[in-house]
Structure formats: C-alpha cells, structure tokens
Scaffold this motif. Structure first.
Motif, PDB file in Angstrom:
ATOM      1  N   LEU A   1       0.767  -1.181  -0.033  1.00 35.21           N
ATOM      2  CA  LEU A   1      -0.001  -0.167   0.099  1.00 35.21           C
ATOM      3  C   LEU A   1       0.931   1.331   0.197  1.00 35.21           C
ATOM      4  O   LEU A   1       0.473   2.253  -0.495  1.00 35.21           O
ATOM      5  CB  LEU A   1      -0.814   0.058   1.208  1.00 35.21           C
ATOM      6  N   PHE A   2       1.920   1.165   0.649  1.00 33.97           N
ATOM      7  CA  PHE A   2       3.004   2.442   0.515  1.00 33.97           C
ATOM      8  C   PHE A   2       4.128   1.870  -0.347  1.00 33.97           C
ATOM      9  O   PHE A   2       5.013   1.454   0.101  1.00 33.97           O
ATOM     10  CB  PHE A   2       3.552   2.488   1.956  1.00 33.97           C
ATOM     11  N   GLY A   3       4.062   2.368  -1.596  1.00 33.63           N
ATOM     12  CA  GLY A   3       4.969   2.075  -2.612  1.00 33.63           C
ATOM     13  C   GLY A   3       6.051   2.920  -2.677  1.00 33.63           C
ATOM     14  O   GLY A   3       7.184   2.200  -3.177  1.00 33.63           O
ATOM     15  N   HIS A   4       6.070   4.140  -2.181  1.00 33.90           N
ATOM     16  CA  HIS A   4       7.312   4.844  -2.431  1.00 33.90           C
ATOM     17  C   HIS A   4       7.463   5.996  -1.349  1.00 33.90           C
ATOM     18  O   HIS A   4       6.510   6.230  -0.752  1.00 33.90           O
ATOM     19  CB  HIS A   4       7.340   5.475  -3.745  1.00 33.90           C
ATOM     20  N   THR A   5       8.833   6.694  -1.429  1.00 32.51           N
ATOM     21  CA  THR A   5       8.983   7.645  -0.638  1.00 32.51           C
ATOM     22  C   THR A   5       8.991   8.999  -1.282  1.00 32.51           C
ATOM     23  O   THR A   5       8.983   9.373  -2.260  1.00 32.51           O
ATOM     24  CB  THR A   5      10.013   7.598   0.389  1.00 32.51           C
ATOM     25  N   GLU A   6       8.559  10.203  -0.213  1.00 32.71           N
ATOM     26  CA  GLU A   6       8.801  11.496  -0.785  1.00 32.71           C
ATOM     27  C   GLU A   6       9.499  12.161   0.038  1.00 32.71           C
ATOM     28  O   GLU A   6       9.063  12.172   1.414  1.00 32.71           O
ATOM     29  CB  GLU A   6       7.440  12.073  -1.498  1.00 32.71           C
ATOM     30  N   LEU A   7       9.785  13.522  -0.074  1.00 36.09           N
ATOM     31  CA  LEU A   7      10.144  14.248   0.928  1.00 36.09           C
ATOM     32  C   LEU A   7       9.115  15.311   1.325  1.00 36.09           C
ATOM     33  O   LEU A   7       8.476  15.727   0.322  1.00 36.09           O
ATOM     34  CB  LEU A   7      11.288  15.351   0.463  1.00 36.09           C
ATOM     35  N   THR A   8       8.833  15.686   2.511  1.00 32.73           N
ATOM     36  CA  THR A   8       7.581  16.352   2.570  1.00 32.73           C
ATOM     37  C   THR A   8       7.877  17.216   4.147  1.00 32.73           C
ATOM     38  O   THR A   8       8.882  16.997   4.923  1.00 32.73           O
ATOM     39  CB  THR A   8       6.348  15.541   3.109  1.00 32.73           C
ATOM     40  N   ARG A   9       7.106  18.463   4.147  1.00 31.31           N
ATOM     41  CA  ARG A   9       7.229  19.378   5.401  1.00 31.31           C
ATOM     42  C   ARG A   9       5.766  19.187   6.052  1.00 31.31           C
ATOM     43  O   ARG A   9       5.587  20.011   7.088  1.00 31.31           O
ATOM     44  CB  ARG A   9       7.216  20.741   4.826  1.00 31.31           C
ATOM     45  N   ALA A  10       4.985  18.193   5.616  1.00 26.47           N
ATOM     46  CA  ALA A  10       3.628  18.223   6.217  1.00 26.47           C
ATOM     47  C   ALA A  10       3.543  17.933   7.609  1.00 26.47           C
ATOM     48  O   ALA A  10       2.809  18.301   8.671  1.00 26.47           O
ATOM     49  CB  ALA A  10       2.718  16.821   5.392  1.00 26.47           C
ATOM     50  N   PHE A  11       4.416  17.129   8.242  1.00 25.38           N
ATOM     51  CA  PHE A  11       4.537  16.759   9.584  1.00 25.38           C
ATOM     52  C   PHE A  11       5.041  17.655  10.492  1.00 25.38           C
ATOM     53  O   PHE A  11       5.082  17.839  11.777  1.00 25.38           O
ATOM     54  CB  PHE A  11       4.942  15.228   9.677  1.00 25.38           C
ATOM     55  N   SER A  12       6.387  18.207  10.363  1.00 27.20           N
ATOM     56  CA  SER A  12       7.330  18.883  10.956  1.00 27.20           C
ATOM     57  C   SER A  12       7.591  20.339  10.650  1.00 27.20           C
ATOM     58  O   SER A  12       8.052  21.050  11.396  1.00 27.20           O
ATOM     59  CB  SER A  12       8.542  18.048  11.085  1.00 27.20           C
ATOM     60  N   GLY A  13       7.500  20.652   9.404  1.00 28.94           N
ATOM     61  CA  GLY A  13       7.947  21.898   8.627  1.00 28.94           C
ATOM     62  C   GLY A  13       9.215  22.033   8.291  1.00 28.94           C
ATOM     63  O   GLY A  13       9.935  22.969   7.579  1.00 28.94           O
TER      64      GLY A  13
END
Length: 357
Positions: free
Chosen positions: A260-272
């Motif tokens: 269900l979780f096929g890949h990763t990305e960089l994100t600021r969603a959780f911590s800024g």
C-alpha cells in the motif's frame, strides 16, 4: 576504517540515531555488542530523558556508543503561516478527536542542558544534526575525550564542520529517511538534494575528514559500494527501524514492506522541515501547503500523529523511511548485523576477484 575511529567498533556499520522513539537503548546495545556503532537519538527528549537512556545503554553493554543532538533552530519569521496551516488541519483534529499542539515550544531542544550533561559525564561520540556546533563546543568535547561528528548534506556544510574541528562528517544523501540534516532550512532548495555517491565524492574532494555515508543503505553490498566510493563507515537507519529492538510503532514497521505504501517522498507536512517518508494520505493532502516552520509544525501535528497511531491508522502517521525501505528485514538487531557483515565480506571478495581479472 579511519584509524581515528577503529576503537569504537569492529565493523564499519553505524546504526543511525532515529529521533521519535526508534533508537532505543536496547537497539543501541544490540548493535554495539554485534560489532557496530549504536547511536542514541537525544532529539525531542529532555536532558534528563537523554541521560536516563545513556545509563540504560551502559547497563546493557560496555561497548562504545554515540549520542545525537539537534542544533538550536532560528526564530521563525512568519507565524501567520503556521496559523493558516493550523486552520487547515482543524478537520484532522476533529476526525481523530484530539487537539492541535501549541507551537510556542522551545526551538533549542534543550541543547545547552544536554551539552552540560555530556561534558560532565562523557560518552565516546556525539553527533550533531540541523547545524554545526561552534569550535568551542567541539574543542570542549575533545578535552573530555569525546569524538564529534557533524551531519552534512553539501560540500559547503562539510567545510563548516572542518572549520569547527569536528572529527568526522556524516554525509547524508537525498535518499535518506527522516529529516534532511541541512544546516539552513531553505525552502527554495527543496528537492535539490545530492545523491549519496555523488555527495561522498564531492565531500572527499572538499575536506580532509573521515566520512560516514548515510542514505538508503540496506544491504552489505551497498555498504561495500560506499566504502569503495571513499566512505569510512556506512550509517543505516531504516534497516534497523524494523528490528524488534526498535521503538518504532508497529504500524510504522509494517508499512515498510506493505504494498500500500509503494514509495517515499520528501515532505514538510508533519514537521515543517523536509523529511523523507512513505507517501500516505496526510502527506498528499497537506504536504503542498505546509510552511517551512520547524519545529513549530512538529509541535502542531504531534497530537494528530499520536492519535492516528492509537486509532491504528497509518494514513496520518509520519512513516519516515529511506528509499530502500522495501528491502527491510525484520530480524533481531544482532542477527541483522551478522547478515550485513557477511554480505559486506562477500561483496568485498567479489570486488577483489574482479580487480584481479
């Protein structure tokens, strides 16, 4: 391995300090006992909490280990953007029946208090993330016999570490799971990080310091590759995240190899701050709108993440993972170390045989 660090571990394998619960004293001790260098994560802990974990490690092993500190962060200049994001997350708080966090928490992560403890009761190694300590701090650790490592993501950051007289750099490629350890959080640079192999070469030609390579490493063959590329050690985080000794949430561990979780990305969603994790609903819906505000956004979403875990919903959890997450093996840490070492030796033998042809 670099002669400056051969007394710390038998094999050139470092267990990454994973803040947020992953790096338990049990994991650190198991890696150390198996011949690697285990590292505690002091990030998000109080100074006393850090010290209690240090004492636990010492009760479990006499082998050397490290402690990682977060550098203090600059004051955020646009609090209005955080409030806009708070409003956007109001529906999430309602859904998970929790409160959004107070964003007025400390930006220094108890840095000075942690320094005081580590200088008063030294550990073998201290590493730094999100910035570079002053030369005075590094030299204070040198006087008490503690080796220092600075996480870097560019050759320029490596130069800063060398000027501060650090003993080594942890070269973090864009492939790495969790937060990018950039010294300055620049939103304009999002997505422009350097791949690990290229970064090792650039740092090697920039500074004269031992190199710990980090970013997406999951197999002994990859360890051999970064050593051949010029690194002295390889640091693995995601590989150890799924071990029984890891303190990661069970849902987080299961997600590593869940289709269900096929890949990763960089994100600021959780911590800024940019951090690599498995792409889930929360990241897709809120990542594009998250402000560059660390640690304010971290405090803001802390309750949401805990509530989602309690509800058994990984779609709103911060599922930090490197690009090699599908290669995760849920083995005990000591057994995983044995497998990695065997793979490393096999790869080195293969390299040697090819060189002889």
């Amino acid at each position: 391995m670099s002669s400056a660090f051969t007394d710390l571990c038998r094999y050139p394998i470092v267990q990454a300090p994973m803040a947020g619960g992953g790096s338990t004293p049990q994991l650190v001790a198991a890696v150390a006992e198996a011949g690697g260098l285990g590292c505690l994560a002091a990030g998000y802990k109080t100074a006393d909490g850090m010290y209690q974990e240090i004492k636990q490690v010492r009760s479990l092993t006499a082998r050397p280990f490290g402690v990682n500190l977060f550098m203090p962060q600059p004051e955020y200049s646009d609090p209005a953007a955080v409030e806009v994001y708070r409003n956007q997350l109001a529906g999430e708080a309602t859904w998970y029946e929790t409160q959004l966090g107070d964003t007025d928490g400390k930006r220094d992560d108890g840095y000075e208090a942690k320094l005081a403890i580590l200088l008063d009761d030294p550990v073998p190694l201290v590493s730094f993330t999100f910035g570079c300590p002053t030369r005075e701090v590094v030299q204070a650790f040198d006087r008490v016999g503690t080796r220092t490592v600075v996480t870097v993501t560019t050759p320029e950051e490596a130069r800063a570490a060398q000027r501060a007289t650090a003993d080594a750099v942890c070269v973090q490629g864009i492939e790495a799971g969790g937060h990018q350890g950039t010294h300055r959080d620049n939103p304009e640079a999002d997505g422009s990080g350097i791949g690990l192999l290229s970064l090792i070469a650039q740092v090697r030609e920039t500074v004269q310091l031992p190199v710990i390579a980090a970013g997406g490493l999951m197999r002994g063959g990859q360890i051999a590759a970064v050593l051949a590329a010029g690194a002295d050690f390889a640091q693995l985080g995601t590989a150890f995240l799924v071990t029984p000794e890891s303190g990661a949430q069970p849902l987080h561990k299961q997600a590593m190899t869940n289709p269900l979780f096929g890949h990763t990305e960089l994100t600021r969603a959780f911590s800024g701050r940019p951090a690599r994790g498995l792409v889930n609903r929360f990241m897709r819906e809120h990542g594009p709108y998250a402000p560059a505000a660390y640690p304010q956004v971290h405090y803001l979403t802390a309750g949401l993440r805990k509530a989602a875990a309690k509800a058994g919903d990984p779609q709103a959890m911060a599922l930090w993972a490197g690009q090699g997450h599908r290669l995760a093996r849920a083995l005990p840490a000591g057994e995983l170390m044995e497998v990695l070492v065997a793979e490393l030796e096999e790869a080195k033998a293969t390299f040697a045989a090819r060189g002889a042809v």
